[in-house]
Enzyme design. Structure first.
Site, PDB file in Angstrom:
ATOM      1  N   ASP A 104      -7.770  -6.552   7.586  1.00  0.00           N
ATOM      2  CA  ASP A 104      -6.676  -6.696   7.169  1.00  0.00           C
ATOM      3  C   ASP A 104      -5.641  -6.800   8.549  1.00  0.00           C
ATOM      4  OD1 ASP A 104      -4.628  -7.480   5.549  1.00  0.00           O
ATOM      5  OD2 ASP A 104      -3.731  -5.344   5.106  1.00  0.00           O
ATOM      6  N   THR A 137       4.482   3.429   1.882  1.00  0.00           N
ATOM      7  CA  THR A 137       5.873   3.418   2.341  1.00  0.00           C
ATOM      8  C   THR A 137       5.825   4.293   3.879  1.00  0.00           C
ATOM      9  OG1 THR A 137       7.331   3.285   0.694  1.00  0.00           O
ATOM     10  CG2 THR A 137       8.418   4.068   2.434  1.00  0.00           C
ATOM     11  N   GLY A 161       0.799  -1.163  -0.022  1.00  0.00           N
ATOM     12  CA  GLY A 161      -0.032  -0.118  -0.041  1.00  0.00           C
ATOM     13  C   GLY A 161       0.488   1.467  -0.060  1.00  0.00           C
ATOM     14  N   LYS A 182       2.688   7.683   6.587  1.00  0.00           N
ATOM     15  CA  LYS A 182       2.407   6.660   5.468  1.00  0.00           C
ATOM     16  C   LYS A 182       2.132   7.414   4.321  1.00  0.00           C
ATOM     17  CE  LYS A 182       0.126   2.276   4.496  1.00  0.00           C
ATOM     18  NZ  LYS A 182      -0.731   1.387   4.960  1.00  0.00           N
TER      19      LYS A 182
END
Length: 347
Positions: free
Chosen positions: A193, A89, A87, A105
């Site tokens: 997730d 870094t 998704g 992020k």
């Protein structure tokens, strides 16, 4: 008296007759406001304090909201990269003014307007989430089409690849994560997730859930064949193969499966369906194992409490899985609070 309230006046040379000019009007008299002390314009009053006229609770809430505003992106200095995945870094950044560390992020790719609006709405919701077992979301930036999310920094990193063989320590981790899942579910937030890399620890030995909300948006319409193997590995069977549950999917029960699989992985020190299966790129073999093999179990050397706890999580039928609130009452995690985990290695 004529209409208009003005008396008729006689004109010279025409005694007894009034002059008729209906098109003429008399202006209203103007008052000199600059000379009348009663109409003087007052000077502006001093600013009213935020707490004036407001209940103390409302004033405190207003002040808290002001303090929770994320710092400008220009004031954040990137220190080092702490992780990367499918998704985006994650960078460890520091606020130049206060020295406070954050995690930033940076999401990969350019997302369309609909996804951007959905992410913005989700960030607004997540900023209100406050729980000891949930990583705090501070805000979102957009620069040059790139989305960046400011998060709480966890200096111990993720629990991915760590083995926790001591059951008291493992019960403490499970209890913390479960409390966070129960909190999210009460707010009608499904993570979608849960996996070891999304469970973070800090130097105070607190375990927190990360990468929820935005990850859910990016993954909710993603076909399993196009997902990363690491994400598929922790999906529940009915999410991969909808025929297993008559086409219905309960996201809350799906989170419990992913949670139970992660806890069992910590105990075993490997992926429960096979050490190589969860790490390699053979997603077809992985999905077959998840959907058609028996759910993995702890070894017979584990305590009956732990074996029963994992069984309550890894039921093929999602209706038979316990909820997060119910699992918090399970004997494996409802016992006395153990000593915290050992200090994590420096990241």
């Amino acid at each position: 008296m004529r209409p208009g309230g003005l008396p008729s006046q006689q004109q010279p040379g025409t005694p007894g007759r009034a002059r008729r000019r209906p098109d003429l009007t008399l202006p209203m008299p103007h008052r000199e406001v600059t000379t009348s002390p009663s109409l003087a314009v007052p000077l502006p009053l001093p600013p009213v304090p935020a707490s004036a006229g407001c209940p103390p609770a409302a004033a405190a809430q207003q002040q808290q909201q002001q303090q929770q505003q994320p710092p400008p992106l220009a004031e954040l200095e990137r220190v080092r990269r702490v992780g990367s995945g499918a998704g985006g870094t994650v960078w460890m950044v520091r606020h130049r003014g206060t020295g406070r560390p954050y995690a930033l992020k940076v999401l990969y790719g350019n997302h369309d307007d609909a996804v951007r609006r959905q992410i913005a709405r989700e960030i607004a919701i997540l900023r209100t989430a406050e729980h000891p077992a949930v990583v705090r979301c501070h805000g979102m930036y957009e620069r040059g089409g790139e989305l960046q999310i400011l998060l709480e920094y966890m200096d111990g990193g993720s629990l991915d690849g760590r083995r926790i063989a001591a059951e008291p320590f493992l019960a403490d981790v499970a209890r913390q994560v479960l409390s966070g899942i129960a909190y999210l579910h009460r707010r009608h937030i499904v993570h979608r997730d849960i996996k070891p890399s999304n469970l973070l620890i800090d130097s105070a030995r607190r375990v927190k859930i990360a990468d929820f909300g935005v990850g859910r948006i990016l993954n909710q319409t993603m076909d399993p064949c196009n997902s990363s193997v690491g994400t598929i590995a922790y999906m529940s069977p009915e999410r991969i193969n909808t025929d297993l549950n008559d086409g219905s999917y309960d996201g809350y029960a799906g989170d419990i499966w992913s949670f139970g699989l992660s806890i069992l992985e910590f105990y075993l020190g490997r992926f429960p369906f096979g050490e190589n299966l969860g790490r390699q790129g053979d997603w077809a073999a992985l999905m077959v194992a998840i959907c058609y093999s028996d759910p993995p179990e702890p070894p017979l050397t584990a305590s009956p409490e732990f074996r029963g706890f994992i069984s309550c999580c890894l039921q093929k039928n999602p209706a038979k899985r316990l909820t997060a609130a119910q699992l918090l009452q399970h004997p494996f995690v409802a016992g006395p609070q153990p000593q915290p985990l050992a200090t994590p290695p420096p990241s």
